[in-house]
Design a protein around this motif. Structure first.
Motif, PDB file in Angstrom:
ATOM      1  N   LEU A   1      -9.656  -6.844 -10.491  1.00  0.00           N
ATOM      2  CA  LEU A   1      -7.653  -7.260 -10.414  1.00  0.00           C
ATOM      3  C   LEU A   1      -7.052  -6.531 -11.817  1.00  0.00           C
ATOM      4  CD1 LEU A   1      -5.217  -7.865  -8.552  1.00  0.00           C
ATOM      5  CD2 LEU A   1      -5.960 -10.454  -8.762  1.00  0.00           C
TER       6      LEU A   1
ATOM      7  N   MET B   1      -3.162  -2.189  -7.463  1.00  0.00           N
ATOM      8  CA  MET B   1      -3.878  -3.004  -7.291  1.00  0.00           C
ATOM      9  C   MET B   1      -4.302  -1.968  -5.898  1.00  0.00           C
ATOM     10  SD  MET B   1      -5.113  -6.313  -6.478  1.00  0.00           S
ATOM     11  CE  MET B   1      -4.374  -6.427  -5.050  1.00  0.00           C
TER      12      MET B   1
ATOM     13  N   ASP C   1       5.667 -10.882 -13.193  1.00  0.00           N
ATOM     14  CA  ASP C   1       4.362 -10.110 -12.989  1.00  0.00           C
ATOM     15  C   ASP C   1       3.210 -11.554 -13.473  1.00  0.00           C
ATOM     16  OD1 ASP C   1       5.258  -7.098 -15.129  1.00  0.00           O
ATOM     17  OD2 ASP C   1       5.868  -7.957 -13.409  1.00  0.00           O
TER      18      ASP C   1
ATOM     19  N   GLU D   1      -1.465 -12.567  -6.350  1.00  0.00           N
ATOM     20  CA  GLU D   1      -2.765 -11.533  -5.928  1.00  0.00           C
ATOM     21  C   GLU D   1      -4.183 -11.583  -5.925  1.00  0.00           C
ATOM     22  OE1 GLU D   1      -1.087  -9.012  -4.021  1.00  0.00           O
ATOM     23  OE2 GLU D   1      -2.579  -8.417  -4.529  1.00  0.00           O
TER      24      GLU D   1
ATOM     25  N   LYS E   1       1.168 -11.316 -17.413  1.00  0.00           N
ATOM     26  CA  LYS E   1       0.012 -11.023 -17.399  1.00  0.00           C
ATOM     27  C   LYS E   1      -0.325 -10.866 -18.055  1.00  0.00           C
ATOM     28  CE  LYS E   1       0.989  -6.345 -15.567  1.00  0.00           C
ATOM     29  NZ  LYS E   1       1.786  -5.756 -16.519  1.00  0.00           N
TER      30      LYS E   1
ATOM     31  N   LEU F   1       2.738 -12.342  -9.639  1.00  0.00           N
ATOM     32  CA  LEU F   1       2.472 -11.283  -8.625  1.00  0.00           C
ATOM     33  C   LEU F   1       1.294 -11.816  -9.305  1.00  0.00           C
ATOM     34  CD1 LEU F   1       2.559  -9.614  -6.857  1.00  0.00           C
ATOM     35  CD2 LEU F   1       3.379  -7.752  -8.254  1.00  0.00           C
ATOM     36  N   ALA F   2       0.323 -11.538 -10.079  1.00  0.00           N
ATOM     37  CA  ALA F   2      -0.469 -11.538 -10.897  1.00  0.00           C
ATOM     38  C   ALA F   2      -1.532 -12.870 -10.186  1.00  0.00           C
ATOM     39  CB  ALA F   2      -1.152 -11.732 -12.324  1.00  0.00           C
TER      40      ALA F   2
ATOM     41  N   MET G   1       6.630   1.990  -8.973  1.00  0.00           N
ATOM     42  CA  MET G   1       5.457   1.550  -8.567  1.00  0.00           C
ATOM     43  C   MET G   1       5.230   0.813  -7.029  1.00  0.00           C
ATOM     44  SD  MET G   1       4.303  -0.851 -11.426  1.00  0.00           S
ATOM     45  CE  MET G   1       3.272   0.147 -13.437  1.00  0.00           C
ATOM     46  N   GLU G   2       4.297   1.315  -6.723  1.00  0.00           N
ATOM     47  CA  GLU G   2       4.368   0.761  -4.877  1.00  0.00           C
ATOM     48  C   GLU G   2       3.425  -0.153  -4.835  1.00  0.00           C
ATOM     49  OE1 GLU G   2       4.609   4.806  -2.070  1.00  0.00           O
ATOM     50  OE2 GLU G   2       4.081   3.407  -0.526  1.00  0.00           O
ATOM     51  N   LYS G   3       4.226  -1.179  -3.991  1.00  0.00           N
ATOM     52  CA  LYS G   3       3.421  -2.470  -3.732  1.00  0.00           C
ATOM     53  C   LYS G   3       2.293  -1.454  -2.308  1.00  0.00           C
ATOM     54  CE  LYS G   3       5.446  -6.741  -4.661  1.00  0.00           C
ATOM     55  NZ  LYS G   3       6.101  -7.892  -3.688  1.00  0.00           N
ATOM     56  N   VAL G   4       0.577  -2.357  -2.458  1.00  0.00           N
ATOM     57  CA  VAL G   4      -0.093  -1.805  -2.272  1.00  0.00           C
ATOM     58  C   VAL G   4       0.018  -2.494  -0.519  1.00  0.00           C
ATOM     59  CG1 VAL G   4      -2.539  -1.606  -1.884  1.00  0.00           C
ATOM     60  CG2 VAL G   4      -1.668  -0.532  -3.473  1.00  0.00           C
ATOM     61  N   VAL G   5      -0.022  -3.996  -0.871  1.00  0.00           N
ATOM     62  CA  VAL G   5      -0.253  -5.133  -0.047  1.00  0.00           C
ATOM     63  C   VAL G   5       1.530  -5.318   0.882  1.00  0.00           C
ATOM     64  CG1 VAL G   5      -1.176  -7.732   0.317  1.00  0.00           C
ATOM     65  CG2 VAL G   5      -1.809  -5.796  -1.780  1.00  0.00           C
TER      66      VAL G   5
ATOM     67  N   PRO H   1      -1.241  -5.021 -11.299  1.00  0.00           N
ATOM     68  CA  PRO H   1      -1.149  -5.953  -9.665  1.00  0.00           C
ATOM     69  C   PRO H   1      -0.931  -4.642  -9.495  1.00  0.00           C
ATOM     70  CG  PRO H   1      -1.023  -7.416 -11.761  1.00  0.00           C
ATOM     71  CD  PRO H   1      -0.786  -6.166 -12.326  1.00  0.00           C
ATOM     72  N   LEU H   2       0.258  -3.742  -9.214  1.00  0.00           N
ATOM     73  CA  LEU H   2       1.203  -3.277  -8.569  1.00  0.00           C
ATOM     74  C   LEU H   2       0.575  -2.429  -8.339  1.00  0.00           C
ATOM     75  CD1 LEU H   2       4.852  -3.983  -9.784  1.00  0.00           C
ATOM     76  CD2 LEU H   2       3.739  -5.446  -7.960  1.00  0.00           C
TER      77      LEU H   2
ATOM     78  N   ILE I   1      -4.762 -13.382   5.764  1.00  0.00           N
ATOM     79  CA  ILE I   1      -5.541 -12.824   4.805  1.00  0.00           C
ATOM     80  C   ILE I   1      -7.175 -12.948   4.846  1.00  0.00           C
ATOM     81  CG2 ILE I   1      -6.227 -13.347   2.581  1.00  0.00           C
ATOM     82  CD1 ILE I   1      -3.052 -14.166   2.361  1.00  0.00           C
TER      83      ILE I   1
ATOM     84  N   ARG J   1      -0.671 -17.529   7.271  1.00  0.00           N
ATOM     85  CA  ARG J   1      -0.550 -16.414   6.829  1.00  0.00           C
ATOM     86  C   ARG J   1      -1.964 -16.688   6.374  1.00  0.00           C
ATOM     87  NH1 ARG J   1       3.908 -14.106   3.198  1.00  0.00           N
ATOM     88  NH2 ARG J   1       4.817 -15.133   5.127  1.00  0.00           N
TER      89      ARG J   1
ATOM     90  N   ALA K   1       4.169  -9.266   4.353  1.00  0.00           N
ATOM     91  CA  ALA K   1       3.069 -10.787   5.457  1.00  0.00           C
ATOM     92  C   ALA K   1       2.176 -10.745   5.079  1.00  0.00           C
ATOM     93  CB  ALA K   1       3.431  -9.144   6.597  1.00  0.00           C
ATOM     94  N   GLU K   2       1.310 -10.209   4.256  1.00  0.00           N
ATOM     95  CA  GLU K   2      -0.002 -10.254   3.570  1.00  0.00           C
ATOM     96  C   GLU K   2       0.203 -11.058   2.223  1.00  0.00           C
ATOM     97  OE1 GLU K   2      -1.752  -6.572   5.802  1.00  0.00           O
ATOM     98  OE2 GLU K   2      -2.087  -6.562   3.490  1.00  0.00           O
ATOM     99  N   GLU K   3       0.839 -11.616   1.949  1.00  0.00           N
ATOM    100  CA  GLU K   3       0.899 -12.326   0.509  1.00  0.00           C
ATOM    101  C   GLU K   3       1.422 -13.439   0.875  1.00  0.00           C
ATOM    102  OE1 GLU K   3       3.120  -9.095  -2.473  1.00  0.00           O
ATOM    103  OE2 GLU K   3       4.109 -10.654  -1.370  1.00  0.00           O
TER     104      GLU K   3
END
Lengths: 137, 113
Positions: free
Chosen positions: B99, B107, A38, A45, B80, A41-42, A1-5, B104-105, B32, B28, A8-10
């Motif tokens: 979302l 998204m 997870d 995000e 989650k 992370l939720a 699974m690739e992180k989209v964000v 989440p990963l 955003i 940061r 630096a933006e998290e």
């Protein structure tokens, strides 16, 4: 699974974890709890999207008032608009406290600058006198 | 991680004295915010501070509601799916529906910019 964000933006993971655990300690002071990564992370995000949502709303309010710069008032109105009005009072208190502390800091800083300038002037005068004494002596 | 320097200590106390200096790095947050849309260009100095604290309150609110789901299932580990359930069950969190309906990963964040 690739992180989209990008990272630096998290929002910083450690800080999100701290806020979540602090709240869970309040909710369940007598019981052990655990948070899956997870879920963290939720939360992270979700908070990021909250900032987007609140920013966009506050920005619209700012534009409607024909201003270019978003300010705290715009953010408070935006919170009301997105039905987070219960946040407004504690945020107002927090901002007032920040302004009070910052005002004190500004006064201290300008005092320090004035003192430093006085000391520098004193130093320059003493140096000049010493040099003149050497020349004449 | 906490940012040391200019802002450390400024918001110590705040809403809950336990939190100490403000938590979320202002730079940061500004980044955003500016990604929220092309129109968001100029932000007053105080806005990121309000956002930082608003974010903290938001995370706490979401945490509390998610934890209620965990407790109802008689578990001690918040996962989650509990967060997703809390979002679906709360009108206030409608903006998060997209979302939680994806992982989440995976998204697609371009929807929100």
């Amino acid at each position: 699974m690739e992180k989209v964000v990008s990272e630096a933006e998290e929002l910083p993971k450690a800080i999100v974890r701290r806020v979540v655990k602090e709240k869970l300690s309040e909710c369940s002071p007598d019981y052990d709890f655990n948070v899956h990564k997870d879920a963290l992370l939720a939360f992270s995000e979700s908070a990021r999207i909250f900032i987007h949502y609140l920013s966009a709303t506050a920005n619209n309010i700012c534009k409607e008032s024909k201003r270019q710069t978003m300010n705290a008032e715009d953010v408070f109105k935006a919170l009301e608009e997105i039905e987070f009005s219960e946040f407004v009072k504690p945020l107002g208190a927090s901002l007032a406290e920040f302004k009070k502390k910052n005002a004190g800091k500004k006064v201290d800083q300008s005092r320090k600058m004035r003192r430093k300038r006085r000391e520098n002037r004193g130093f320059i005068c003493r140096k000049r006198n010493q040099n003149q004494a050497k020349e004449t002596g | 991680m906490r940012q040391a320097g200019t802002y450390s200590g400024i918001l110590s106390g705040g809403i809950s004295g336990k939190t100490g200096p403000h938590l979320l790095p202002l730079a940061r947050i500004k980044k955003i915010m500016k990604k929220s849309g092309e129109a968001v260009k100029m932000i007053s100095g105080e806005s990121p501070i309000v956002f930082s604290k608003a974010c903290e309150l938001f995370i706490k609110e979401l945490t509390q509601r998610s934890w209620m789901v965990t407790m109802q299932s008689k578990r001690r580990t918040l996962n989650k799916e509990d967060v997703a359930s809390a979002v679906m069950a709360t009108d206030l969190f409608d903006f998060l529906v997209n979302l939680v309906s994806e992982s989440p990963l995976e998204m697609d964040t371009s929807k929100y910019s």
